[in-house]
Write an enzyme that holds these catalytic residues in place. Structure first.
Site, PDB file in Angstrom:
ATOM      1  N   ARG A  51       0.792  -1.222   0.000  1.00 24.48           N
ATOM      2  CA  ARG A  51       0.000   0.000   0.000  1.00 24.48           C
ATOM      3  C   ARG A  51       0.824   1.272   0.000  1.00 24.48           C
ATOM      4  O   ARG A  51       0.571   2.185  -0.789  1.00 24.48           O
ATOM      5  CB  ARG A  51      -0.906   0.068   1.253  1.00 24.48           C
ATOM      6  N   THR A  52       1.789   1.354   0.885  1.00 28.07           N
ATOM      7  CA  THR A  52       2.468   2.646   1.055  1.00 28.07           C
ATOM      8  C   THR A  52       3.239   3.006  -0.214  1.00 28.07           C
ATOM      9  O   THR A  52       3.116   4.120  -0.730  1.00 28.07           O
ATOM     10  CB  THR A  52       3.398   2.600   2.279  1.00 28.07           C
ATOM     11  N   LYS A  80      25.378  -3.664  -0.740  1.00 31.11           N
ATOM     12  CA  LYS A  80      26.850  -3.636  -0.817  1.00 31.11           C
ATOM     13  C   LYS A  80      27.443  -2.891   0.371  1.00 31.11           C
ATOM     14  O   LYS A  80      28.649  -2.713   0.449  1.00 31.11           O
ATOM     15  CB  LYS A  80      27.283  -2.941  -2.113  1.00 31.11           C
ATOM     16  N   ARG A 101      11.079   4.047   3.421  1.00 34.94           N
ATOM     17  CA  ARG A 101      10.718   3.053   4.457  1.00 34.94           C
ATOM     18  C   ARG A 101      11.974   2.289   4.829  1.00 34.94           C
ATOM     19  O   ARG A 101      12.781   1.928   3.956  1.00 34.94           O
ATOM     20  CB  ARG A 101       9.664   2.086   3.937  1.00 34.94           C
ATOM     21  N   HIS A 129       4.715   6.017  11.417  1.00 32.07           N
ATOM     22  CA  HIS A 129       4.231   5.833  10.051  1.00 32.07           C
ATOM     23  C   HIS A 129       3.287   7.009   9.768  1.00 32.07           C
ATOM     24  O   HIS A 129       2.067   6.846   9.683  1.00 32.07           O
ATOM     25  CB  HIS A 129       3.505   4.485   9.952  1.00 32.07           C
TER      26      HIS A 129
HETATM   27  N1   CP Z   1      -0.330   0.000   5.776  1.00 32.04           N
HETATM   28  C1   CP Z   1       0.893  -0.274   5.266  1.00 32.04           C
HETATM   29  O1   CP Z   1       1.909   0.335   5.643  1.00 32.04           O
HETATM   30  O2   CP Z   1       0.892  -1.272   4.335  1.00 32.04           O
HETATM   31  P1   CP Z   1       2.163  -1.737   3.502  1.00 32.04           P
HETATM   32  O3   CP Z   1       3.132  -2.355   4.484  1.00 32.04           O
HETATM   33  O4   CP Z   1       1.652  -2.695   2.478  1.00 32.04           O
HETATM   34  O5   CP Z   1       2.782  -0.511   2.885  1.00 32.04           O
END
Ligand code: CP
Length: 308
Positions: A51-52, A80, A101, A129
């Site tokens: 999703r993100t 590396k 991320r 998040h």
């Molecule tokens: N909600 C969320 O962070 O989903 P993903 O890990 O799929 O990005």
């Protein structure tokens, strides 16, 4: 230039402006279809995501911009031994804004200290998040029509769940919020969230271990999965993973106008027989994530007023 590492990097007023912009983008996406023309978003993902990453990319494409990036540490020069600091110095030459991320708490913050473009934390370990939080707030605002005077049940892995930590921080600044924290003993919210956020803001909350008993009180039920990847011990994960399973039968005790949110992915914690209940909002929530991220990208790039 501003980086978004924590939900607290935005004031309540800035969040309100973002949510208002996201609502306008949701209502009239065509008006915003070109405002990021000539701009590029880098998605630097050192940890898996559906999703993100995809909603960030969809957001930038919806705004007329372009996207580039990597989707795992293995497919980047991190494999590396390149540091986040060096990577972002380079990516700053290739893109105008970066969503990052990382499995390590604080990695996007480190990136922001070496970056010449805005960094958006797309999830760092069990920490924060913030764009999931914007997604959650937009979902509640669209569906409930308000972000105050809500009893919110947070259920599942409240220890490792970064979406829960960010949501508590953000919602603790609104009036009339009450939390019911539903988890097994081992997965309670960390002490720093209780002391530095809930207690410091004077937010009423209770910590309980039974979902069914507390369901009738809730305006929002925020379910979360048990975060297997953050456990040190597989046996503990197996013992705890199915502690809470919301199904149609349990839902009978909930308010008619309650909404069920979940950041997803879902494992077992919501039975599929709940999906067609009008209160199940988790797939709509994932959709709102695109608009929340469109509003954030446009605002950080300073193109939010370039409406057609
Ligand atoms: N909600 C969320 O962070 O989903 P993903 O890990 O799929 O990005």
């Amino acid at each position: 230039m501003k980086h978004i590492i924590s939900p607290m990097d935005m004031t309540v007023e800035e969040i309100e402006n973002l949510l208002e912009l996201a609502s306008k983008m949701y209502a009239n996406p065509e008006k915003y279809a070109h405002i990021c023309e000539g701009k590029k978003l880098a998605t630097c993902f050192y940890e898996p995501s559906t999703r993100t990453r995809l909603s960030f990319e969809a957001a930038m494409l919806n705004l007329g911009g372009k996207v580039l990036g990597f989707q795992s540490a293995d497919s980047s020069s991190a494999s590396k031994g390149e540091t986040v600091a060096d990577t972002i110095r380079v990516v700053s030459h290739y893109a105008d804004i970066c969503a990052m991320r990382h499995p390590k708490e604080g990695a996007p913050l480190v990136a922001s200290q070496y970056s010449s473009i805005p960094i958006i934390n797309a999830g760092d370990g069990g920490h924060n998040h913030p764009t999931q939080t914007l997604t959650d707030l937009l979902t509640m605002r669209q569906l409930k029509g308000r972000l105050n005077n809500l009893t919110i049940g947070l259920c599942g892995d409240l220890k490792f769940g970064r979406t829960v930590h960010s949501l508590i921080k953000a919602m603790s600044r609104y009036e009339g919020i009450r939390f019911i924290l539903i988890s097994p003993d081992e997965l309670k919210v960390p002490t720093y969230i209780r002391e530095e956020v809930l207690d410091a803001c004077g937010i009423p909350y209770v910590e309980v271990s039974n979902l069914e008993e507390n369901l009738p009180e809730l305006d929002i039920l925020y379910m979360t999965r048990v975060q297997r990847e953050r456990f040190f011990n597989e046996e503990d994960y197996i013992r705890l993973k199915d502690t809470f399973i919301l199904d149609k039968k349990k839902l009978a005790g909930a308010k008619e106008d309650m909404f069920i949110l979940h950041p997803l992915p879902r494992i077992n914690e919501i039975a599929v027989d709940v999906d067609d209940d009008p209160r199940a909002a988790y797939f709509r929530q994932a959709g709102f994530g695109v608009y929340a991220r469109m509003a954030l990208i446009a605002t950080l790039l300073g193109v939010d007023k370039k409406v057609q």
